[in-house]
Design a protein around this motif. Structure first.
Motif, PDB file in Angstrom:
ATOM      1  N   LYS A 288      11.165  -2.433  -5.874  1.00 38.06           N
ATOM      2  CA  LYS A 288      11.487  -1.329  -4.972  1.00 38.06           C
ATOM      3  C   LYS A 288      10.329  -0.332  -4.894  1.00 38.06           C
ATOM      4  O   LYS A 288       9.972   0.152  -3.815  1.00 38.06           O
ATOM      5  CB  LYS A 288      12.758  -0.629  -5.450  1.00 38.06           C
ATOM      6  N   GLN A 289       9.732  -0.013  -6.058  1.00 35.12           N
ATOM      7  CA  GLN A 289       8.605   0.918  -6.063  1.00 35.12           C
ATOM      8  C   GLN A 289       7.411   0.329  -5.306  1.00 35.12           C
ATOM      9  O   GLN A 289       6.713   1.048  -4.577  1.00 35.12           O
ATOM     10  CB  GLN A 289       8.222   1.241  -7.501  1.00 35.12           C
TER      11      GLN A 289
ATOM     12  N   ASP B 285       8.136   0.693  -1.720  1.00 34.10           N
ATOM     13  CA  ASP B 285       7.920   2.083  -1.298  1.00 34.10           C
ATOM     14  C   ASP B 285       6.428   2.391  -1.156  1.00 34.10           C
ATOM     15  O   ASP B 285       6.009   3.081  -0.219  1.00 34.10           O
ATOM     16  CB  ASP B 285       8.553   3.044  -2.299  1.00 34.10           C
ATOM     17  N   THR B 286       5.632   1.877  -2.112  1.00 30.79           N
ATOM     18  CA  THR B 286       4.191   2.097  -2.050  1.00 30.79           C
ATOM     19  C   THR B 286       3.594   1.464  -0.785  1.00 30.79           C
ATOM     20  O   THR B 286       2.772   2.072  -0.084  1.00 30.79           O
ATOM     21  CB  THR B 286       3.513   1.504  -3.296  1.00 30.79           C
TER      22      THR B 286
ATOM     23  N   ILE C 108       5.169   0.781   1.988  1.00 31.79           N
ATOM     24  CA  ILE C 108       5.639   1.544   3.156  1.00 31.79           C
ATOM     25  C   ILE C 108       4.839   2.834   3.313  1.00 31.79           C
ATOM     26  O   ILE C 108       4.449   3.213   4.425  1.00 31.79           O
ATOM     27  CB  ILE C 108       7.146   1.836   3.011  1.00 31.79           C
ATOM     28  N   ASN C 109       4.570   3.516   2.195  1.00 33.11           N
ATOM     29  CA  ASN C 109       3.786   4.755   2.260  1.00 33.11           C
ATOM     30  C   ASN C 109       2.364   4.498   2.749  1.00 33.11           C
ATOM     31  O   ASN C 109       1.814   5.284   3.535  1.00 33.11           O
ATOM     32  CB  ASN C 109       3.762   5.427   0.888  1.00 33.11           C
TER      33      ASN C 109
ATOM     34  N   GLU D 253      13.711  -2.574  -9.815  1.00 32.11           N
ATOM     35  CA  GLU D 253      13.154  -1.244  -9.610  1.00 32.11           C
ATOM     36  C   GLU D 253      11.650  -1.309  -9.342  1.00 32.11           C
ATOM     37  O   GLU D 253      11.124  -0.578  -8.496  1.00 32.11           O
ATOM     38  CB  GLU D 253      13.429  -0.380 -10.838  1.00 32.11           C
TER      39      GLU D 253
END
Length: 322
Positions: free
Chosen positions: A208-209, A212-213, A215-216, A205
């Motif tokens: 994954k975070q 995501d960070t 990618i953002n 997890e």
């Protein structure tokens, strides 16, 4: 010798009686209330018998009895110590670990009740029907739980999950056609996985975070750079358009000037040629001294002094007013 023959003759009836008794025993069989019997003759199914006493051809007909009572099977756990039915010990198996739609892990335990609906299909359509139904139940549980969040699985949606798993498993068994039907399927318990699995899941997890960070951030950089690039491109295009218009205007002016000069040239070719020559020389050699003569003048006077006097006269003369 005679006594030996007499002994053999006396034994023959006994053997015949024993053989007849064995044939009689092999000729009749009993089926209980909770059983069905599949009778095969020369390897081919000949009949299916329910409860009662029946006759068969000895050594030719074969009878396989199938228990049609309801069986129970735990899915996701095993009973390690029943203790005469009181407070049994449970041990979670790998089948219980499932992943939810929000990428969480839970242990889900089910209890499956089934029975044989068709003894012929049960015997011949699958080598291991019990193992087969266990695997299909585990697959149905994973497929269904993956459509719900971890909060739904552990709280309000247990009944819905239970119903969907039962429907999916029933459909799969109908398609497999192994002669087994579902009597009941109930969810027993839902709990988080062991500490080792939790730690591994947290690592996943976290990764994954972080992904995501990243990618953002990339999307933010993209949203910042694209407008700047668009503005730069617009500026370059506008500058090119302006330069294009300027060059077109300059070329148009030169064309107009050339046409005007050409019109004058057609009126006075010689004078125009001389003027063009003098202007060209003035541009090429700006410091060149120009002396104009008619070809018969013997004395040349410098033109600079006249030009200097003309400039002073234009300014109002010297200090004496001359």
């Amino acid at each position: 010798m005679k006594e030996g023959k007499k002994g053999i003759l006396r034994a023959i009836p006994m053997f015949l009686c024993v053989g007849a008794a064995c044939c009689a025993l092999q000729s009749f069989y009993r089926v209980s209330e909770q059983e069905q019997a599949v009778v095969t003759r020369f390897g081919k199914v000949n009949d299916i018998k329910t409860a009662g006493m029946y006759f068969k051809i000895p050594f030719i007909d074969q009878v396989q009895k199938v228990d049609t009572t309801t069986y129970g099977m735990p899915i996701g756990y095993t009973i390690t110590n029943e203790r005469n039915g009181e407070n049994p010990d449970y041990e979670t198996t790998s089948d219980s670990l499932t992943i939810t739609s929000d990428f969480n892990l839970v242990n889900t335990d089910f209890y499956l009740e089934y029975k044989v609906s068709d003894p012929v299909k049960y015997l011949y359509n699958s080598n291991e029907p019990v193992r087969f139904i266990s695997n299909m139940a585990a697959a149905a549980i994973r497929s269904t739980v993956s459509d719900f969040t971890v909060d739904d699985v552990m709280t309000t949606e247990k009944s819905k999950i239970q119903a969907e798993v039962r429907d999916q498993l029933t459909k799969s068994l109908e398609e497999a056609d192994i002669g087994i039907q579902i009597v009941n399927l109930s969810i027993q318990d839902v709990e988080p996985p062991t500490s080792d699995v939790v730690a591994a899941f947290k690592s996943v997890e976290t990764a994954k975070q972080e992904a995501d960070t990243t990618i953002n951030k990339a999307k933010q950089y993209k949203s910042e750079q694209i407008p700047a690039a668009d503005a730069t491109a617009d500026s370059i295009v506008q500058k090119a358009e302006a330069e294009k218009e300027a060059r077109i205007a300059e070329a148009s002016g030169q064309v107009a000037r050339f046409n005007a000069m050409y019109d004058q040239y057609k009126l006075n070719p010689l004078i125009t040629k001389k003027r063009i020559f003098y202007e060209a020389m003035e541009d090429v050699l700006p410091e060149l001294k120009v002396i104009i003569s008619d070809g018969s003048t013997q004395t040349m006077l410098p033109l600079e002094s006249f030009a200097y006097v003309s400039v002073e006269a234009a300014d109002g003369g010297d200090e004496n007013g001359k």
